[in-house]
Scaffold this active site. Structure first.
Site, mmCIF file in Angstrom:
data_model
loop_
_atom_site.group_PDB
_atom_site.id
_atom_site.type_symbol
_atom_site.label_atom_id
_atom_site.label_comp_id
_atom_site.label_asym_id
_atom_site.label_seq_id
_atom_site.Cartn_x
_atom_site.Cartn_y
_atom_site.Cartn_z
ATOM 1 N N ASP A 1 54.853 54.018 33.327
ATOM 2 C CA ASP A 1 55.550 55.302 33.178
ATOM 3 C C ASP A 1 55.269 56.227 34.360
ATOM 4 O O ASP A 1 56.164 56.921 34.849
ATOM 5 C CB ASP A 1 55.131 55.986 31.868
ATOM 6 C CG ASP A 1 55.723 55.308 30.637
ATOM 7 O OD1 ASP A 1 56.701 54.543 30.786
ATOM 8 O OD2 ASP A 1 55.206 55.535 29.528
ATOM 9 N N TYR B 1 40.320 34.504 44.918
ATOM 10 C CA TYR B 1 40.723 35.766 45.548
ATOM 11 C C TYR B 1 40.396 35.859 47.042
ATOM 12 O O TYR B 1 40.670 36.884 47.664
ATOM 13 C CB TYR B 1 40.070 36.935 44.801
ATOM 14 C CG TYR B 1 40.514 37.017 43.350
ATOM 15 C CD1 TYR B 1 41.857 37.194 43.026
ATOM 16 C CD2 TYR B 1 39.608 36.899 42.299
ATOM 17 C CE1 TYR B 1 42.286 37.253 41.710
ATOM 18 C CE2 TYR B 1 40.025 36.960 40.977
ATOM 19 C CZ TYR B 1 41.363 37.136 40.691
ATOM 20 O OH TYR B 1 41.781 37.192 39.390
ATOM 21 N N HIS C 1 49.675 41.201 44.543
ATOM 22 C CA HIS C 1 48.580 40.446 43.937
ATOM 23 C C HIS C 1 48.067 39.453 44.959
ATOM 24 O O HIS C 1 48.862 38.789 45.639
ATOM 25 C CB HIS C 1 49.047 39.689 42.687
ATOM 26 C CG HIS C 1 49.542 40.613 41.622
ATOM 27 N ND1 HIS C 1 48.690 41.298 40.799
ATOM 28 C CD2 HIS C 1 50.791 41.004 41.295
ATOM 29 C CE1 HIS C 1 49.399 42.069 39.993
ATOM 30 N NE2 HIS C 1 50.675 41.909 40.276
ATOM 31 N N LEU C 2 46.759 39.339 45.047
ATOM 32 C CA LEU C 2 46.161 38.377 45.979
ATOM 33 C C LEU C 2 46.522 36.956 45.589
ATOM 34 O O LEU C 2 46.886 36.130 46.441
ATOM 35 C CB LEU C 2 44.640 38.542 45.950
ATOM 36 C CG LEU C 2 44.129 39.882 46.482
ATOM 37 C CD1 LEU C 2 42.791 40.220 45.866
ATOM 38 C CD2 LEU C 2 44.059 39.861 47.996
ATOM 39 N N SER C 3 46.396 36.655 44.305
ATOM 40 C CA SER C 3 46.670 35.299 43.818
ATOM 41 C C SER C 3 48.130 35.201 43.380
ATOM 42 O O SER C 3 48.790 36.218 43.146
ATOM 43 C CB SER C 3 45.747 34.984 42.632
ATOM 44 O OG SER C 3 45.986 35.883 41.561
ATOM 45 N N ASN D 1 47.975 47.196 43.638
ATOM 46 C CA ASN D 1 47.494 45.992 42.962
ATOM 47 C C ASN D 1 46.857 46.477 41.659
ATOM 48 O O ASN D 1 45.701 46.924 41.657
ATOM 49 C CB ASN D 1 46.481 45.232 43.814
ATOM 50 C CG ASN D 1 46.036 43.940 43.120
ATOM 51 O OD1 ASN D 1 46.278 43.744 41.921
ATOM 52 N ND2 ASN D 1 45.396 43.067 43.868
ATOM 53 N N ARG E 1 49.064 36.246 32.607
ATOM 54 C CA ARG E 1 49.141 37.020 33.854
ATOM 55 C C ARG E 1 50.575 37.157 34.372
ATOM 56 O O ARG E 1 50.830 37.862 35.353
ATOM 57 C CB ARG E 1 48.300 36.354 34.952
ATOM 58 C CG ARG E 1 46.839 36.284 34.624
ATOM 59 C CD ARG E 1 46.043 35.730 35.796
ATOM 60 N NE ARG E 1 44.714 35.334 35.376
ATOM 61 C CZ ARG E 1 43.677 36.162 35.269
ATOM 62 N NH1 ARG E 1 43.793 37.432 35.598
ATOM 63 N NH2 ARG E 1 42.502 35.724 34.859
HETATM 64 O O1 CA2 Z 1 45.646 38.329 42.144
HETATM 65 C C1 CA2 Z 1 45.455 39.540 41.981
HETATM 66 O O2 CA2 Z 1 45.406 40.349 42.898
HETATM 67 C C2 CA2 Z 1 45.208 40.071 40.560
HETATM 68 O O3 CA2 Z 1 45.842 41.348 40.450
HETATM 69 C C3 CA2 Z 1 43.711 40.203 40.403
HETATM 70 C C4 CA2 Z 1 43.291 40.625 38.999
HETATM 71 C C5 CA2 Z 1 43.931 39.720 37.945
HETATM 72 O O4 CA2 Z 1 43.624 40.217 36.643
HETATM 73 C C6 CA2 Z 1 45.431 39.655 38.116
HETATM 74 O O5 CA2 Z 1 45.970 38.760 37.147
HETATM 75 C C7 CA2 Z 1 45.794 39.158 39.498
HETATM 76 C C8 CA2 Z 1 41.780 40.522 38.848
HETATM 77 C C9 CA2 Z 1 41.027 41.392 39.802
HETATM 78 C C10 CA2 Z 1 39.584 41.048 39.668
HETATM 79 O O6 CA2 Z 1 39.080 40.790 40.944
HETATM 80 C C11 CA2 Z 1 37.937 40.071 41.051
HETATM 81 C C12 CA2 Z 1 37.513 39.821 42.320
HETATM 82 C C13 CA2 Z 1 36.392 39.091 42.527
HETATM 83 C C14 CA2 Z 1 35.659 38.622 41.459
HETATM 84 C C15 CA2 Z 1 36.084 38.883 40.187
HETATM 85 C C16 CA2 Z 1 37.230 39.622 39.972
#
Ligand code: CA2
Length: 150
Positions: free
Chosen positions: A89, A25, A102-104, A76, A113
């Site tokens: 909804d 991330y 999404h960051l990733s 996000n 995902r």
């Molecule tokens: O890539 C993204 O922005 C996500 O929305 C991030 C979510 C993940 O469940 C999605 O599939 C993709 C997870 C957010 C959790 O963020 C963390 C950040 C640092 C450490 C642990 C979790």
């Protein structure tokens, strides 16, 4: 649209950004991303309202309020992306331009995902570009709102 308000919503665990899993991330904290969004918003003439919650119902409440208080939503949804019919909804009912970020790159990751429910309500989706995705979403929102106003 000068003076437009963009609500930027962040879902569960995004408050941990920069502290854990930087390889997935990035190293920016959520506060860093908020600051960058505020700066880009001011360059674009947008008012940015940046929020994070770990609670699904809170996201629904904020999306419902956005119908009255905002001109667009950047979201996000994090861990609620593929499961929350309630958030989908609420977004559909908002009748606003919506950009999912999404960051990733969720499509390079585990299959669970991939299938975003939120995308069904989104005007556009940005993923895999890290914190830059939020800034690109603001740029896109400014153009969408300009086009709406023509
Ligand atoms: O890539 C993204 O922005 C996500 O929305 C991030 C979510 C993940 O469940 C999605 O599939 C993709 C997870 C957010 C959790 O963020 C963390 C950040 C640092 C450490 C642990 C979790």
């Amino acid at each position: 649209m000068a003076g437009a308000t963009i609500l930027i919503l962040n879902g569960p665990n995004l408050n941990l950004l920069g502290v854990r899993e930087p390889e997935t991330y990035g190293r920016d904290t959520l506060a860093d991303i908020e600051e960058a969004c505020m700066e880009r918003g001011s360059v674009l003439g947008l008012t940015v309202d940046f929020r994070q919650t770990n609670t699904e119902g809170q996201l629904v409440e904020w999306i419902q309020e956005a119908r009255e208080n905002a001109d667009g939503i950047v979201i996000n949804p994090a861990g609620y992306t593929t499961t929350s019919v309630a958030i989908l909804d609420a977004l559909l009912a908002a009748e606003l331009p919506i950009i999912e970020v999404h960051l990733s790159n969720i499509h390079r990751r585990e299959a669970f995902r991939h299938d975003s429910l939120v995308s069904r309500a989104a005007t556009g989706v940005i993923c895999g570009l890290g914190a830059q995705g939020y800034l690109l979403a603001l740029e896109a929102m400014a153009r969408l709102l300009e086009a709406d106003n023509d």
